[in-house]
Design a protein around this motif. Sequence first.
Motif, short mmCIF file in Angstrom:
data_model
loop_
_atom_site.label_atom_id
_atom_site.label_comp_id
_atom_site.label_asym_id
_atom_site.label_seq_id
_atom_site.Cartn_x
_atom_site.Cartn_y
_atom_site.Cartn_z
N ARG A 173 -101.30 42.23 -17.29
CA ARG A 173 -99.95 41.60 -17.32
C ARG A 173 -99.40 41.40 -15.90
O ARG A 173 -98.78 40.38 -15.60
CB ARG A 173 -98.99 42.48 -18.14
CG ARG A 173 -99.31 42.47 -19.63
CD ARG A 173 -98.16 43.03 -20.44
NE ARG A 173 -98.04 44.48 -20.33
CZ ARG A 173 -98.72 45.34 -21.10
NH1 ARG A 173 -99.57 44.90 -22.01
NH2 ARG A 173 -98.56 46.63 -20.98
N THR A 174 -99.63 42.39 -15.05
CA THR A 174 -99.14 42.29 -13.67
C THR A 174 -99.81 41.11 -12.94
O THR A 174 -99.15 40.37 -12.21
CB THR A 174 -99.39 43.61 -12.93
OG1 THR A 174 -98.68 44.65 -13.61
CG2 THR A 174 -98.93 43.55 -11.49
N LEU A 175 -101.11 40.92 -13.19
CA LEU A 175 -101.80 39.77 -12.59
C LEU A 175 -101.21 38.46 -13.11
O LEU A 175 -101.13 37.47 -12.38
CB LEU A 175 -103.30 39.82 -12.89
CG LEU A 175 -104.13 40.77 -12.02
CD1 LEU A 175 -105.57 40.85 -12.54
CD2 LEU A 175 -104.12 40.32 -10.56
N GLY A 176 -100.79 38.47 -14.38
CA GLY A 176 -100.14 37.28 -14.93
C GLY A 176 -98.84 36.97 -14.20
O GLY A 176 -98.53 35.82 -13.89
N ARG A 177 -98.07 38.02 -13.90
CA ARG A 177 -96.81 37.83 -13.15
C ARG A 177 -97.09 37.33 -11.74
O ARG A 177 -96.41 36.44 -11.23
CB ARG A 177 -96.01 39.13 -13.09
CG ARG A 177 -95.42 39.48 -14.42
CD ARG A 177 -94.54 40.73 -14.36
NE ARG A 177 -94.46 41.28 -15.69
CZ ARG A 177 -94.99 42.43 -16.07
NH1 ARG A 177 -95.61 43.21 -15.19
NH2 ARG A 177 -94.92 42.82 -17.31
N LEU A 178 -98.12 37.89 -11.13
CA LEU A 178 -98.49 37.46 -9.78
C LEU A 178 -98.91 35.98 -9.81
O LEU A 178 -98.50 35.19 -8.96
CB LEU A 178 -99.63 38.35 -9.28
CG LEU A 178 -100.04 38.24 -7.81
CD1 LEU A 178 -98.85 38.48 -6.89
CD2 LEU A 178 -101.15 39.25 -7.50
N TRP A 179 -99.71 35.63 -10.80
CA TRP A 179 -100.17 34.24 -10.93
C TRP A 179 -98.97 33.31 -11.12
O TRP A 179 -98.93 32.21 -10.56
CB TRP A 179 -101.13 34.12 -12.12
CG TRP A 179 -101.59 32.73 -12.35
CD1 TRP A 179 -102.62 32.09 -11.72
CD2 TRP A 179 -101.02 31.78 -13.26
NE1 TRP A 179 -102.72 30.80 -12.18
CE2 TRP A 179 -101.75 30.59 -13.12
CE3 TRP A 179 -99.95 31.83 -14.17
CZ2 TRP A 179 -101.46 29.44 -13.87
CZ3 TRP A 179 -99.66 30.70 -14.91
CH2 TRP A 179 -100.41 29.52 -14.75
N SER A 180 -97.99 33.76 -11.88
CA SER A 180 -96.83 32.89 -12.15
C SER A 180 -95.97 32.68 -10.91
O SER A 180 -95.12 31.80 -10.87
CB SER A 180 -95.99 33.45 -13.31
OG SER A 180 -95.28 34.57 -12.86
N MET A 181 -96.19 33.49 -9.86
CA MET A 181 -95.49 33.28 -8.59
C MET A 181 -96.19 32.25 -7.73
O MET A 181 -95.75 31.94 -6.62
CB MET A 181 -95.38 34.60 -7.81
CG MET A 181 -94.57 35.65 -8.52
SD MET A 181 -94.74 37.26 -7.71
CE MET A 181 -93.32 37.17 -6.59
#
Length: 250
Positions: A173-181
Amino acid sequence: MAHVPDPVRFQRLEEHAWLAAPGPDSGLNVGLVLGENLAVLIDPGPADGDHAGLLAGVRELSSAEIVVVNTHGHPDHIGANEFLRAQGVRKIWAHEHAGVETATDLVSSTPVTLQLGGGVDIVVSHLGRGHTAGDLVAGVRSGEAPGIMFCGDLVREGHDPEFYDSYPEEWVRTLGRLWSMAGNHSRFIPGHGREVDADFLASMRRRMQQGCNVSSQAIRDAVNDATKAIPIVPYGPGESRELITRLRGR
Ligand SMILES: [Zn+2]
């Protein structure tokens, strides 16, 4: 005559951001972001690193006050803190759950903006647990332009991610948030390895999701010997074993 250290060479990434890999084969990416008033070192390295050389390298580029940001609490990233504090560094930022005893300032779930002067900022954020319980990312901002993002070991290039201290499903999930940045930051510097882009983050996330799915299924199917799943987890045997161990320990 006093020994004069060879300055560590920093490679320029963009106007305000630099990168060094101090020491032969250290493999660690040490970030440096320069403003008019502050020079921010991101992950200054292990306890046995070339600290004097690192400091000399910074001083070749800037005489500003040095501030440290630790992306997480692993020794290869934070070991130099003590030396730097002894050299007069007053501020060391880390996440409150990173276990960094040498930290002076803690980041919680609220991002912290460091103003370096001359319009250069670093936004230090905790996007959730992942590689460890206390990972931070540091995004450079200057004016309108989106800058480099230093990701610590949340992102790993050229090697499998390290799971021994991790929260694998939260990491996805954290990688998903990073990707969304990625709209704001399109260049990502891993803790180790070469610079990556948003597509790399997406594929790292997909593979980790797959690894979690396969491992969780194996744990459900064979509670006593989930290690049978190791050949089908999309990582090397050692890291696959760690991943399964961390998922079993939930
Ligand atoms: Zn690490």
